[in-house]
Design a protein around this motif. Structure first.
Motif, PDB file in Angstrom:
ATOM      1  N   VAL A 171       0.864  -1.178   0.000  1.00 38.99           N
ATOM      2  CA  VAL A 171       0.000   0.000   0.000  1.00 38.99           C
ATOM      3  C   VAL A 171       0.900   1.227   0.000  1.00 38.99           C
ATOM      4  CG1 VAL A 171      -1.830   1.266   1.183  1.00 38.99           C
ATOM      5  CG2 VAL A 171      -1.784  -1.244   1.286  1.00 38.99           C
ATOM      6  N   TYR A 172       0.771   2.051  -1.030  1.00 41.76           N
ATOM      7  CA  TYR A 172       1.560   3.280  -1.159  1.00 41.76           C
ATOM      8  C   TYR A 172       0.647   4.470  -0.882  1.00 41.76           C
ATOM      9  CZ  TYR A 172       5.363   0.788  -3.530  1.00 41.76           C
ATOM     10  OH  TYR A 172       6.395  -0.054  -3.835  1.00 41.76           O
ATOM     11  N   GLN A 173       1.164   5.471  -0.182  1.00 45.12           N
ATOM     12  CA  GLN A 173       0.410   6.698   0.072  1.00 45.12           C
ATOM     13  C   GLN A 173       0.998   7.836  -0.754  1.00 45.12           C
ATOM     14  OE1 GLN A 173      -0.077   7.512   4.252  1.00 45.12           O
ATOM     15  NE2 GLN A 173      -0.272   5.344   4.722  1.00 45.12           N
ATOM     16  N   GLY A 174       0.128   8.589  -1.429  1.00 45.55           N
ATOM     17  CA  GLY A 174       0.558   9.751  -2.196  1.00 45.55           C
ATOM     18  C   GLY A 174       1.373   9.412  -3.434  1.00 45.55           C
ATOM     19  N   ARG A 175       1.257   8.208  -3.957  1.00 44.51           N
ATOM     20  CA  ARG A 175       2.002   7.772  -5.139  1.00 44.51           C
ATOM     21  C   ARG A 175       1.449   8.452  -6.378  1.00 44.51           C
ATOM     22  NH1 ARG A 175       5.152   7.000  -8.327  1.00 44.51           N
ATOM     23  NH2 ARG A 175       6.927   6.255  -7.306  1.00 44.51           N
ATOM     24  N   GLY A 176       2.299   9.096  -7.154  1.00 52.29           N
ATOM     25  CA  GLY A 176       1.864   9.756  -8.379  1.00 52.29           C
ATOM     26  C   GLY A 176       1.565   8.744  -9.478  1.00 52.29           C
ATOM     27  N   LEU A 177       0.407   8.895 -10.119  1.00 49.75           N
ATOM     28  CA  LEU A 177       0.003   8.005 -11.206  1.00 49.75           C
ATOM     29  C   LEU A 177      -0.282   8.804 -12.468  1.00 49.75           C
ATOM     30  CD1 LEU A 177      -2.563   5.556  -9.528  1.00 49.75           C
ATOM     31  CD2 LEU A 177      -0.153   5.122 -10.050  1.00 49.75           C
ATOM     32  N   ARG A 178       0.084   8.234 -13.602  1.00 45.33           N
ATOM     33  CA  ARG A 178      -0.295   8.796 -14.899  1.00 45.33           C
ATOM     34  C   ARG A 178      -1.653   8.200 -15.262  1.00 45.33           C
ATOM     35  NH1 ARG A 178       5.077   7.170 -16.197  1.00 45.33           N
ATOM     36  NH2 ARG A 178       4.257   5.605 -17.626  1.00 45.33           N
ATOM     37  N   VAL A 179      -2.689   9.013 -15.190  1.00 45.20           N
ATOM     38  CA  VAL A 179      -4.041   8.565 -15.522  1.00 45.20           C
ATOM     39  C   VAL A 179      -4.511   9.307 -16.765  1.00 45.20           C
ATOM     40  CG1 VAL A 179      -4.637   7.929 -13.154  1.00 45.20           C
ATOM     41  CG2 VAL A 179      -5.097  10.233 -13.950  1.00 45.20           C
ATOM     42  N   GLY A 182      -3.110  13.007 -17.919  1.00 42.66           N
ATOM     43  CA  GLY A 182      -3.453  13.356 -16.544  1.00 42.66           C
ATOM     44  C   GLY A 182      -2.429  12.874 -15.545  1.00 42.66           C
ATOM     45  N   ARG A 183      -2.395  13.521 -14.394  1.00 42.73           N
ATOM     46  CA  ARG A 183      -1.516  13.156 -13.289  1.00 42.73           C
ATOM     47  C   ARG A 183      -2.332  13.254 -11.996  1.00 42.73           C
ATOM     48  NH1 ARG A 183       0.916  11.986 -17.183  1.00 42.73           N
ATOM     49  NH2 ARG A 183       3.082  12.398 -17.724  1.00 42.73           N
ATOM     50  N   ALA A 184      -2.347  12.177 -11.214  1.00 46.22           N
ATOM     51  CA  ALA A 184      -3.115  12.159  -9.967  1.00 46.22           C
ATOM     52  C   ALA A 184      -2.281  11.557  -8.848  1.00 46.22           C
ATOM     53  CB  ALA A 184      -4.396  11.355 -10.149  1.00 46.22           C
ATOM     54  N   ARG A 185      -2.582  11.994  -7.620  1.00 42.87           N
ATOM     55  CA  ARG A 185      -1.946  11.433  -6.425  1.00 42.87           C
ATOM     56  C   ARG A 185      -3.041  10.896  -5.509  1.00 42.87           C
ATOM     57  NH1 ARG A 185       3.335  12.377  -5.891  1.00 42.87           N
ATOM     58  NH2 ARG A 185       4.235  14.161  -6.949  1.00 42.87           N
ATOM     59  N   PRO A 186      -3.427   9.637  -5.693  1.00 42.86           N
ATOM     60  CA  PRO A 186      -4.438   9.069  -4.788  1.00 42.86           C
ATOM     61  C   PRO A 186      -3.941   9.056  -3.346  1.00 42.86           C
ATOM     62  CG  PRO A 186      -4.032   7.621  -6.679  1.00 42.86           C
ATOM     63  CD  PRO A 186      -2.980   8.683  -6.705  1.00 42.86           C
ATOM     64  N   ASP A 187      -4.889   9.017  -2.420  1.00 37.75           N
ATOM     65  CA  ASP A 187      -4.513   8.934  -1.016  1.00 37.75           C
ATOM     66  C   ASP A 187      -3.778   7.633  -0.725  1.00 37.75           C
ATOM     67  OD1 ASP A 187      -5.536  11.436  -0.248  1.00 37.75           O
ATOM     68  OD2 ASP A 187      -7.555  10.605  -0.183  1.00 37.75           O
ATOM     69  N   ALA A 188      -4.158   6.546  -1.410  1.00 40.72           N
ATOM     70  CA  ALA A 188      -3.448   5.269  -1.278  1.00 40.72           C
ATOM     71  C   ALA A 188      -3.647   4.469  -2.558  1.00 40.72           C
ATOM     72  CB  ALA A 188      -3.946   4.480  -0.077  1.00 40.72           C
ATOM     73  N   VAL A 189      -2.677   3.610  -2.831  1.00 43.14           N
ATOM     74  CA  VAL A 189      -2.702   2.735  -4.002  1.00 43.14           C
ATOM     75  C   VAL A 189      -2.298   1.342  -3.533  1.00 43.14           C
ATOM     76  CG1 VAL A 189      -1.710   2.284  -6.278  1.00 43.14           C
ATOM     77  CG2 VAL A 189      -1.997   4.644  -5.516  1.00 43.14           C
ATOM     78  N   ILE A 190      -3.096   0.328  -3.888  1.00 50.79           N
ATOM     79  CA  ILE A 190      -2.767  -1.055  -3.546  1.00 50.79           C
ATOM     80  C   ILE A 190      -2.255  -1.754  -4.796  1.00 50.79           C
ATOM     81  CG2 ILE A 190      -3.642  -3.257  -2.672  1.00 50.79           C
ATOM     82  CD1 ILE A 190      -5.744  -1.689  -1.119  1.00 50.79           C
ATOM     83  N   VAL A 191      -1.097  -2.388  -4.666  1.00 52.48           N
ATOM     84  CA  VAL A 191      -0.437  -3.052  -5.800  1.00 52.48           C
ATOM     85  C   VAL A 191       0.229  -4.344  -5.318  1.00 52.48           C
ATOM     86  CG1 VAL A 191       0.039  -0.923  -7.082  1.00 52.48           C
ATOM     87  CG2 VAL A 191       1.694  -1.738  -5.400  1.00 52.48           C
ATOM     88  N   PRO A 192       0.604  -5.232  -6.263  1.00 49.68           N
ATOM     89  CA  PRO A 192       1.406  -6.387  -5.866  1.00 49.68           C
ATOM     90  C   PRO A 192       2.730  -5.933  -5.258  1.00 49.68           C
ATOM     91  CG  PRO A 192       0.512  -6.691  -8.074  1.00 49.68           C
ATOM     92  CD  PRO A 192       0.232  -5.258  -7.680  1.00 49.68           C
TER      93      PRO A 192
END
Length: 200
Positions: A73-81, A87-97
């Motif tokens: 679980v990453y917090q504040g991880r920048g994503l290219r959406v 687009g560029r977004a920073r979700p509050d959290a991201v769940i990944v392998p």
């Protein structure tokens, strides 16, 4: 900064490179107190989170780690959406392998992301940002699930079945206090009773 960002967002579209320079400058000059996102060609200012907001993110992180220690679980991880709109977004959290983002830069590709989390903030832009723009952006990026914890409505909304140009085809809404299953590949059940403690 906020005024400049709002003015820029109402004029012609800026390039993603210009946005990244502005976001990097703001993070350095304000010790990360100001965070920008770039969705649909507009700069959005993401308010610095309050303690209850952060506690909700930690709550989800703990639930995930207890049930699925093989996930990160990453917090504040920048994503290219919204790759077609840069687009560029920073979700509050991201769940990944596990170790999924190793070797990625500040703005990672969303492929492989299992779920993004947003917790509403008490600001005037949260409706537009979290309830309207983010479901479309994350679904169009192919992210399987978007979990919105809405502190104003005291409910949790799970978006699923992403479709380009539409966002998500399915939603499930439960009030704080009910249980919510995050389906496979997550397989995590959330007891949302605790969330009642984190609303004003």
């Amino acid at each position: 900064m906020t005024v400049m960002a709002e003015r820029t967002s109402q004029t012609s579209q800026m390039s993603v490179e210009d946005f990244e320079r502005i976001a990097e400058f703001a993070a350095k000059e304000t010790d990360d107190a100001v965070r920008f996102e770039f969705i649909n060609g507009r700069i959005g200012v993401k308010k610095v989170a309050d303690g209850d907001h952060d506690t909700i993110v930690v709550w989800l992180t703990k639930r995930c780690m207890q049930v699925r220690p093989d996930l990160d679980v990453y917090q504040g991880r920048g994503l290219r959406v919204e790759k077609y709109r840069e687009g560029r977004a920073r979700p509050d959290a991201v769940i990944v392998p596990e170790e999924h983002f190793a070797g990625h830069g500040e703005w990672a590709d969303p492929s492989g992301v299992l779920l993004v989390l947003e917790v509403t903030s008490y600001d005037s832009d949260t409706d537009q940002r979290d309830r309207q723009e983010k479901p479309v952006a994350y679904g169009a990026a192919g992210i399987p699930f978007y979990l919105l914890i809405d502190r104003d409505a005291c409910m949790v909304k799970l978006y699923g079945d992403p479709e380009p140009e539409v966002g998500y085809r399915e939603t499930r809404v439960v009030p704080f206090g009910d249980r919510l299953l995050l389906p496979e590949p997550l397989g995590i059940e959330l007891d949302t009773e605790k969330l009642k403690q984190y609303v004003d």
